[in-house]
Design an enzyme around this catalytic site. Structure first.
Site, short mmCIF file in Angstrom:
data_model
loop_
_atom_site.label_atom_id
_atom_site.label_comp_id
_atom_site.label_asym_id
_atom_site.label_seq_id
_atom_site.Cartn_x
_atom_site.Cartn_y
_atom_site.Cartn_z
N SER A 198 0.39 -0.96 0.17
CA SER A 198 0.11 -0.06 -0.12
C SER A 198 0.64 1.68 0.44
O SER A 198 2.20 0.80 0.39
CB SER A 198 -0.95 -0.12 1.41
OG SER A 198 -0.65 -0.29 2.49
N GLY A 200 -0.25 4.70 0.99
CA GLY A 200 -1.24 5.84 0.97
C GLY A 200 -1.82 6.29 0.18
O GLY A 200 -2.78 5.39 -0.71
N GLY A 203 -2.39 4.81 -3.38
CA GLY A 203 -3.50 3.14 -4.21
C GLY A 203 -1.99 2.59 -3.56
O GLY A 203 -1.56 1.90 -2.82
N GLY A 229 -5.28 0.14 5.69
CA GLY A 229 -4.69 -0.75 5.90
C GLY A 229 -5.43 -2.07 5.90
O GLY A 229 -5.05 -3.59 5.57
N ASP A 230 -5.68 -1.98 7.75
CA ASP A 230 -6.48 -3.42 8.00
C ASP A 230 -8.07 -3.85 6.77
O ASP A 230 -8.68 -4.45 7.01
CB ASP A 230 -6.85 -2.26 9.34
CG ASP A 230 -6.17 -2.54 9.99
OD1 ASP A 230 -4.71 -2.75 9.50
OD2 ASP A 230 -6.05 -1.30 10.97
#
Lengths: 290, 290
Positions: A198, A200, A203, A229-230
């Site tokens: 990832s 930020g 994308g 992120g989760d």
């Protein structure tokens, strides 16, 4: 069932203050407390999508009791293994933005770690995918996730962590590594995949089966990036379970992650935005390596 | 016995961080927890001087249990009244200096407040002096200290608070008011005494029986000023009990307060420094009012 593992569980505490000033004394206007930890947030997102999920990990002491109570209140299935140490707090001080203080977590004793491995082995038997999220508490070996991957039986595995725990997990060849770009760079490793990184607001990138893809979010989003992120890990867990093509998995992860940014708390997603974003995320194949 | 009253008890939590940066995420290097609250600190100082003391107030929830455990470990006599709300935390983030976040405290219900008044009335019967310290938790009326002063029976009373609670206490005519200069100025009141006002590094002033005194510390001190006011309250409680002349009471309060600055935690004093300072504090009578 998708099993999430949070070894360094937390009670997320939010303090509202007028303005944080270094070396001053602040009157906290409001205190909010909520079960936290990255795996718990993955389970929250999965549950909100109607997916069957169970949260496990290590939990102890009076703060652990507060976490369990909050999970119960939220109706989230959980089966944490009890340890003697007190579950940590993560304090976020909010003025016009967030300042975060992460406690290190309780010391986990070797016997507790052994018992958890047995507990995990039993739970993993009913899991199609296991998601390992976040930092390791003091006392656990760097290869804790690697050990658990070895005990996951037929379940697919996703690892979203950083530092030495990430480095050690690479060697255990999980079904998917999902670090962020900075965390991966810090390890100095170049895993061959499967890998989703990832980036930020830019994308995500994926590498798998010798091919690479890049996905960009539908628009520039402002909001709360904490749980993004989760949410991505939740989408990827569903994709792994369903055997979705990597392009589709990446699209879904970026859309769900973007929808998470629009909500003020980690573990929640804006479902209308998610559906809207799904058709708008652009995914293209790019040369490997990046 | 000197009874201390801490209505807004706290668990003092200290986070060591490298450098506090606003809107950044911090890894807390060390977490320390200790029973806090100003009255508890007064009792700690009294106990360390060999004086008989009992700490009371309102205490509840899992955080209250941690406070009671710590008081027990410290061997400090306590008889807190249990409430349903959770005792607050006061989080101090330490880099090269302290940044403090004070939670507001639990909501106290009217029935709990009534029961505490009965509890306090019983305890005050065995007290020669009662020291009321610190803020009021949500739910208590501004005149809470005034009410308790009325229930203190034959015990002498000291009030060390600020804001509306201080203003209301003035009307109840305690044996001694001990605000700091800023707290007193904020009320806009000019009480006629008895009154001891602490002035930080410049020492203290006293007004009683139509006379005024000023005392200066023996030297410029650097250290931890957090518990200095509580050490002064402890000295003044002993002086009130013993009927010491105001000049002597003031000398003792300044010396003990200065000795508290030299220790890193509130509620502790450097006893060797205290004895040394006693002969070095200068007290002189000054014209009234200041």
């Amino acid at each position: 069932m998708i099993l999430t593992v949070t070894l360094n569980l937390a009670l997320d505490v939010t303090y509202d203050v007028a303005t944080l000033t270094r070396h001053a004394t602040h009157r906290v206007q409001r205190v909010r407390q909520r079960a936290g930890g990255k795996g718990v947030n993955v389970s929250r997102v999965l549950a909100s999508l109607g997916q069957e999920t169970l949260a496990t990990g290590l939990c102890g002491g009076p703060t652990g009791d507060l976490v369990r109570k909050d999970l119960h209140k939220a109706g989230l299935s959980h089966a944490f293994h009890t340890i003697s140490g007190d579950t940590r707090r993560a304090v976020t001080v909010v003025d016009d933005d967030a300042t975060v203080f992460n406690e290190p977590g309780p010391l986990v004793h070797p016997a507790e770690w052994s018992l958890f491995q047995a507990h995990f082995t039993r739970l993993a038997r009913s899991a199609s995918v296991v998601v390992f999220s976040g930092s390791l508490p003091p006392g656990l070996p760097d290869d804790a996730y690697a050990t658990l991957i070895g005990l996951a039986g037929g379940a697919k595995t996703i690892v979203d962590t950083s530092g030495p725990a990430l480095g050690a997990a690479v060697a255990a060849a999980p079904s998917l590594l999902k670090p962020n770009a900075r965390e991966l760079a810090e390890t100095g490793l170049s895993p061959a995949g499967p890998l989703v990184v990832s980036r930020g607001g830019e994308g995500m990138r994926a590498m798998a089966d010798g091919r690479c893809w890049e996905a960009r979010p539908p628009e520039v989003l402002t909001g709360n990036p904490t749980g993004a992120g989760d949410a991505a890990a939740a989408a990827l867990a569903v994709a792994l379970r369903d055997g979705s093509p990597w392009e589709e998995a990446l699209r879904d992860a970026v859309a769900l992650s973007a929808a998470a940014v629009l909500t003020p708390v980690a573990g929640a997603v804006d479902h209308a935005a998610y559906r809207r974003f799904l058709s708008k995320v652009s995914v293209k194949e790019v040369p490997c390596p990046w």
